[in-house]
Enzyme design. Structure first.
Site, PDB file in Angstrom:
ATOM      1  N   PHE A  59       0.783  -1.166   0.051  1.00 49.68           N
ATOM      2  CA  PHE A  59       0.056   0.096  -0.046  1.00 49.68           C
ATOM      3  C   PHE A  59       0.855   1.172  -0.143  1.00 49.68           C
ATOM      4  O   PHE A  59       0.401   2.372  -0.526  1.00 49.68           O
ATOM      5  CB  PHE A  59      -1.103   0.023   1.181  1.00 49.68           C
ATOM      6  N   HIS A  89      -9.583  -6.967   1.859  1.00 59.22           N
ATOM      7  CA  HIS A  89      -8.390  -6.098   2.045  1.00 59.22           C
ATOM      8  C   HIS A  89      -7.636  -6.237   0.837  1.00 59.22           C
ATOM      9  O   HIS A  89      -6.878  -5.216   0.275  1.00 59.22           O
ATOM     10  CB  HIS A  89      -7.667  -6.557   3.338  1.00 59.22           C
ATOM     11  N   PHE A 114       6.239  -2.410 -12.708  1.00 57.72           N
ATOM     12  CA  PHE A 114       5.311  -3.106 -12.022  1.00 57.72           C
ATOM     13  C   PHE A 114       5.479  -4.580 -11.601  1.00 57.72           C
ATOM     14  O   PHE A 114       5.374  -5.435 -12.182  1.00 57.72           O
ATOM     15  CB  PHE A 114       3.751  -2.972 -12.349  1.00 57.72           C
TER      16      PHE A 114
END
Length: 162
Positions: A59, A89, A114
């Site tokens: 995150f 989540h 990524f």
């Protein structure tokens, strides 16, 4: 296997690029594999002094990637892993990381590799982590893709493309 059909990596000399790697800390074995794969790609592409920054989790990748892009890095590689659990989540973290990293790339015209694994279970993550016995090396692949894109952007900026 998700890596089926992946392009062959073209090794290029990237010694003059400023490159940063931002890596999450959760799932230590998987993350160690992703970071080692990224380092192999950086070595293969002759990146001389990459910066490696650790953050608590996936995150947190976008905000640090954004700060690195603002500091003038030519490429940022984001490495993390999110493993599905029994709550939503997983969906929130995967979406926030993906959207945030994409925004960094577009806002700063800096490629963001990524290397975030979004897996249903730990075995899928281990299979993609570039460890001995892994089927794929997503740390290497994300890094190589970001470096190739950084070289393309450099050519565009120098009006050498075309």
């Amino acid at each position: 296997m998700s890596g089926h059909g992946a392009p062959q990596t073209q090794i290029a000399d990237c010694h003059d690029l400023r490159v940063a790697v931002v890596a999450a800390s959760w799932h230590e074995v998987v993350m160690d594999g992703l970071i080692a794969g990224a380092q192999r790609a950086l070595d293969d592409h002759k990146v001389e002094v990459p910066v490696v920054v650790r953050v608590p989790g996936t995150f947190e990748l976008p905000v640090v990637a954004d700060a690195l892009a603002r500091e003038g890095y030519d490429a940022v590689i984001a490495l993390g892993v999110v493993i599905r659990g029994g709550t939503p989540h997983f969906d929130y973290v995967c979406s926030a990381a993906t959207d945030g990293l994409n925004r960094v790339a577009l806002d700063h015209s800096v490629p963001v590799g990524f290397g975030v694994l979004t897996c249903d279970n730990e075995q899928q993550a281990l299979d993609r982590a570039g460890l001995e016995g892994s089927a794929e090396d997503k740390g290497y692949e994300a890094t190589a893709a970001a470096l190739a894109t950084a070289l393309t952007l450099k050519k565009i900026k120098s009006h050498l493309l075309g």
